[in-house]
Design a protein around this motif. Structure first.
Motif, PDB file in Angstrom:
ATOM      1  N   ARG A  36       0.853  -1.182   0.000  1.00 15.91           N
ATOM      2  CA  ARG A  36       0.000   0.000   0.000  1.00 15.91           C
ATOM      3  C   ARG A  36       0.899   1.246   0.000  1.00 15.91           C
ATOM      4  NH1 ARG A  36      -3.731   0.519   4.614  1.00 15.91           N
ATOM      5  NH2 ARG A  36      -5.043   1.689   3.164  1.00 15.91           N
ATOM      6  N   PRO A  37       0.868   2.029  -1.072  1.00 14.22           N
ATOM      7  CA  PRO A  37       1.716   3.224  -1.111  1.00 14.22           C
ATOM      8  C   PRO A  37       1.380   4.228  -0.014  1.00 14.22           C
ATOM      9  CG  PRO A  37       1.018   2.624  -3.313  1.00 14.22           C
ATOM     10  CD  PRO A  37       0.230   1.766  -2.367  1.00 14.22           C
ATOM     11  N   GLU A  38       2.437   4.716   0.599  1.00 12.65           N
ATOM     12  CA  GLU A  38       2.326   5.760   1.630  1.00 12.65           C
ATOM     13  C   GLU A  38       2.419   7.133   0.986  1.00 12.65           C
ATOM     14  OE1 GLU A  38       5.621   7.042   4.845  1.00 12.65           O
ATOM     15  OE2 GLU A  38       4.829   5.020   5.170  1.00 12.65           O
ATOM     16  N   LEU A  39       3.416   7.302   0.129  1.00 10.49           N
ATOM     17  CA  LEU A  39       3.583   8.487  -0.707  1.00 10.49           C
ATOM     18  C   LEU A  39       4.123   8.036  -2.051  1.00 10.49           C
ATOM     19  CD1 LEU A  39       5.262  11.351   1.398  1.00 10.49           C
ATOM     20  CD2 LEU A  39       2.918  11.283   0.547  1.00 10.49           C
ATOM     21  N   SER A  40       3.787   8.783  -3.094  1.00 12.30           N
ATOM     22  CA  SER A  40       4.322   8.500  -4.419  1.00 12.30           C
ATOM     23  C   SER A  40       4.619   9.808  -5.123  1.00 12.30           C
ATOM     24  CB  SER A  40       3.332   7.673  -5.246  1.00 12.30           C
ATOM     25  OG  SER A  40       3.871   7.367  -6.512  1.00 12.30           O
ATOM     26  N   VAL A  94       7.180   5.081  -1.669  1.00  9.01           N
ATOM     27  CA  VAL A  94       7.417   4.541  -0.342  1.00  9.01           C
ATOM     28  C   VAL A  94       6.106   3.889   0.074  1.00  9.01           C
ATOM     29  CG1 VAL A  94       6.949   6.811   0.666  1.00  9.01           C
ATOM     30  CG2 VAL A  94       8.006   5.045   2.047  1.00  9.01           C
ATOM     31  N   ALA A  95       6.172   2.639   0.556  1.00  7.65           N
ATOM     32  CA  ALA A  95       4.957   1.856   0.769  1.00  7.65           C
ATOM     33  C   ALA A  95       5.089   0.990   2.014  1.00  7.65           C
ATOM     34  CB  ALA A  95       4.675   0.979  -0.454  1.00  7.65           C
ATOM     35  N   SER A 127      12.354 -11.875   2.889  1.00  7.92           N
ATOM     36  CA  SER A 127      13.112 -10.703   3.333  1.00  7.92           C
ATOM     37  C   SER A 127      12.265  -9.599   3.919  1.00  7.92           C
ATOM     38  CB  SER A 127      13.938 -10.142   2.164  1.00  7.92           C
ATOM     39  OG  SER A 127      13.091  -9.725   1.113  1.00  7.92           O
ATOM     40  N   VAL A 128      10.929  -9.618   3.721  1.00  5.63           N
ATOM     41  CA  VAL A 128      10.056  -8.595   4.279  1.00  5.63           C
ATOM     42  C   VAL A 128       8.824  -9.246   4.889  1.00  5.63           C
ATOM     43  CG1 VAL A 128      10.800  -6.746   2.720  1.00  5.63           C
ATOM     44  CG2 VAL A 128       8.901  -8.232   2.053  1.00  5.63           C
ATOM     45  N   SER A 129       8.166  -8.507   5.764  1.00  2.47           N
ATOM     46  CA  SER A 129       6.965  -8.991   6.426  1.00  2.47           C
ATOM     47  C   SER A 129       5.888  -7.921   6.369  1.00  2.47           C
ATOM     48  CB  SER A 129       7.254  -9.340   7.893  1.00  2.47           C
ATOM     49  OG  SER A 129       8.289 -10.293   7.999  1.00  2.47           O
ATOM     50  N   ALA A 130       4.646  -8.320   6.603  1.00  3.10           N
ATOM     51  CA  ALA A 130       3.546  -7.375   6.633  1.00  3.10           C
ATOM     52  C   ALA A 130       3.832  -6.272   7.652  1.00  3.10           C
ATOM     53  CB  ALA A 130       2.238  -8.088   6.976  1.00  3.10           C
ATOM     54  N   GLY A 131       3.591  -5.027   7.256  1.00  4.17           N
ATOM     55  CA  GLY A 131       3.835  -3.875   8.115  1.00  4.17           C
ATOM     56  C   GLY A 131       5.156  -3.181   7.888  1.00  4.17           C
ATOM     57  N   ASP A 132       6.093  -3.814   7.181  1.00  5.81           N
ATOM     58  CA  ASP A 132       7.381  -3.178   6.903  1.00  5.81           C
ATOM     59  C   ASP A 132       7.189  -1.965   5.983  1.00  5.81           C
ATOM     60  OD1 ASP A 132       8.795  -4.998   8.395  1.00  5.81           O
ATOM     61  OD2 ASP A 132       9.459  -6.201   6.688  1.00  5.81           O
ATOM     62  N   ARG A 133       7.902  -0.870   6.272  1.00  7.95           N
ATOM     63  CA  ARG A 133       7.967   0.287   5.375  1.00  7.95           C
ATOM     64  C   ARG A 133       9.146   0.091   4.437  1.00  7.95           C
ATOM     65  NH1 ARG A 133       9.521   5.091   7.230  1.00  7.95           N
ATOM     66  NH2 ARG A 133       8.298   6.363   5.805  1.00  7.95           N
TER      67      ARG A 133
END
Length: 419
Positions: free
Chosen positions: A59-63, A97-98, A109-115
Motif C-alpha cells: 500500500r503506497p504511503e507516498l508516491s 514509499v509503501a 526478506s520482508v513482512s507485513a507492516g514493513d515500510r
C-alpha cells in the motif's frame, strides 16, 4: 481499488496532445479535462500477485510525480520510447514509499507492516527468464526483455507504467521482494526521494573523476539530488549549478553547489572570470567557448539551449552526462568531434561497480537516514488522489508554483512519518 488510471489509446493521446495548443494559456489543464487520458477510478481490481516466489502486495504511503509522468499526462513523451512502455492501461507512479500489506509464497526478506522504498526496475529475474546479455553483464536497468512480461505480467521496463501490477498513484501496487528496501523510521518526505536519488547517484557515478570542476544544469528534483550526491561523493569538488530564477538557484546552493548562475551564454564569461580560462568567440554564434573549461557537465534539462551550453563549457576530453528527459533535439554537435568529448546517457539505476556491486538505491537509503544528507524540503507539495489534477498542474509548473517534488498520498489512513 481507487487509483488514477491512464488510458493511452491513440485517439485519447492525440486529443490530449492537440489540447496543449488551445489559446489563452489553458492548454495543459484543458488537455487533462477534455481528453479522458487520465481519470480517477474507484472500481479497479486490486492487482493479483504473479505466480512464483517472492511477490508482495503493498500500500503506497507516498508516491512522487516525475517528469516522465507529467510528459505522459500532457502527451509530450517521446514517441520512440513508447516502445518501452507498451501497456495501454497504466497506473503511473514509480517513486514509491509503501507499507507491505501481504506477502506471497516464498517471501523471506520482508513482512507485513514493513515500510519500504521500491526499486521499480524489472529485469529478467523478475520475468522468469534466463538473464539476457545486459542482465548478465550487470546492467539489469536496461534489460533487453523490457517488453516481454513473462511471470511479472508487466509490459514495461519498470513499475508504474502498467496497470497490471498497479502503481504509486493507486491504493495498491505489486513488487518483488528483491525490489524492496527497508526504510525503518526515515521520514516520509525523505523516503519518497529514494528512487530519484538513486537515479541521481547512478548518473554521478558515470563520471570517473578526472578534474575538479563540475556543472549541473537544471536544479529541479533530479538536479538537486545530483548536486547532493556529488557533494557526498566528492567533498572538495567545485560545483556550479545553472538554472533560472532565484527559487531554483537558492535551493541548489543549499543542496551543496558552490554557486548558482542564471542560464545563457554569460555562464561562459562568468566561469572564466571566477575560475580562469580563455573565452573564445566563434563568428556568427551567440555562445562563446570556454577554453580550459570544466571537467564534466550533468544536463538535467535536455533542451537544445542547455545541451549547447554544456558543450561550450567543457574542456577537451570532458564529459557531458545526459540526465534529463529524452526527446528529439536540434543541437550542433561539432564540439564533440573537435574537443573529443564523451556524451554519456544514463537511465534508471542499479548495481554499481563503484559501490562493490551494491545498488544505488541501497546506498541512498543509507544516506536518507543521515540528516546531513541535504535533501530536506525537496518535497514541497502533497495531494490526495482526489486532487490529482491540482497535483499535476503544480508539478508541471515547477518553480512557478514554488514546487520541487510533488507527491500523492493514495492511502491517507497510513500515517506519515514526521521529520
Amino acid at each position: 481499488m481507487r487509483a488514477v488510471l491512464t488510458d493511452l489509446s491513440i485517439p485519447r493521446y492525440l486529443l490530449t496532445a492537440a489540447a496543449q495548443h488551445l489559446p489563452g494559456g489553458i492548454g495543459k489543464s484543458a488537455g487533462l479535462r477534455l481528453s479522458g487520458l487520465i481519470s480517477l477510478r474507484d472500481d479497479l481490481a486490486t492487482p493479483a500477485l504473479p505466480e512464483g516466489p517472492g511477490w508482495v502486495l503493498l500500500r503506497p504511503e507516498l508516491s512522487g510525480i516525475c517528469g516522465s509522468d507529467t510528459a505522459i499526462a500532457h502527451a509530450k513523451s517521446s514517441r520512440v520510447l513508447s516502445a518501452f512502455y507498451a501497456a495501454r492501461r497504466q497506473i503511473l507512479g514509480h517513486e514509491i514509499v509503501a507499507v507491505v500489506d501481504r506477502t506471497g509464497p516464498g517471501t523471506t526478506s520482508v513482512s507485513a507492516g514493513d515500510r519500504v522504498a521500491i526499486d521499480p526496475v524489472l529485469s529478467c529475474v523478475h520475468r522468469g527468464f534466463p538473464p539476457c546479455r545486459s542482465c548478465r553483464e550487470g546492467f539489469p536497468y536496461v534489460c533487453e526483455r523490457f517488453d516481454q512480461p513473462g511471470a511479472s505480467r508487466c509490459h514495461s521496463s519498470t513499475l508504474g507504467f502498467d496497470a497490471g501490477l498497479g502503481g504509486g498513484w493507486g491504493q495498491y501496487v505489486v513488487a518483488h521482494e528483491s525490489q524492496l528496501h527497508r526504510l525503518g523510521a526515515i521520514p516520509s518526505h525523505r523516503a519518497v526521494l529514494s528512487e530519484p536519488a538513486s537515479i541521481a547517484l547512478h548518473a554521478a557515478l558515470h563520471w570517473r573523476r578526472r578534474g575538479d570542476r563540475a556543472v549541473v544544469t537544471g536544479p529541479g528534483t533530479i538536479g538537486l539530488l545530483l548536486i547532493a550526491a556529488l557533494r557526498r561523493l566528492h567533498p572538495d569538488l567545485d560545483i556550479t549549478a545553472v538554472g533560472p530564477g532565484a527559487f531554483s538557484r537558492d535551493r541548489a546552493v543549499r543542496a551543496g553547489a558552490d554557486r548558482a548562475l542564471e542560464p545563457g551564454p554569460r555562464v561562459v564569461d562568468s566561469l572564466a572570470l571566477l575560475q580562469g580560462g580563455r573565452v573564445i568567440r566563434p563568428r556568427l554564434t551567440r555562445t562563446p567557448i570556454l577554453e580550459q573549461g570544466v571537467d564534466v557537465v550533468f544536463d538535467c534539462v535536455a533542451l537544445p539551449a542547455s545541451l549547447d551550453l554544456g558543450l561550450h563549457l567543457l574542456r577537451p576530453t570532458g564529459m557531458l552526462v545526459l540526465v534529463g528527459g529524452a526527446g528529439r533535439q536540434r543541437v550542433d554537435w561539432s564540439l564533440v568531434w573537435n574537443r573529443q568529448l564523451t556524451v554519456q546517457g544514463t537511465v534508471n539505476s542499479g548495481p554499481e561497480p563503484a559501490l562493490g556491486g551494491r545498488t544505488t538505491m541501497s546506498q541512498v537509503v543509507e544516506w536518507l537516514a543521515d540528516p546531513s544528507y541535504a535533501v530536506d524540503g525537496l518535497v514541497t507539495h502533497t495531494f490526495g488522489l482526489g486532487e490529482w489534477r491540482a497535483a499535476l498542474r503544480t508539478a508541471s509548473a515547477g518553480p512557478r508554483a514554488g514546487a520541487v517534488k510533488v507527491a500523492l498520498r493514495p492511502n491517507p489512513d497510513i500515517p506519515l512519518v514526521p521529520r
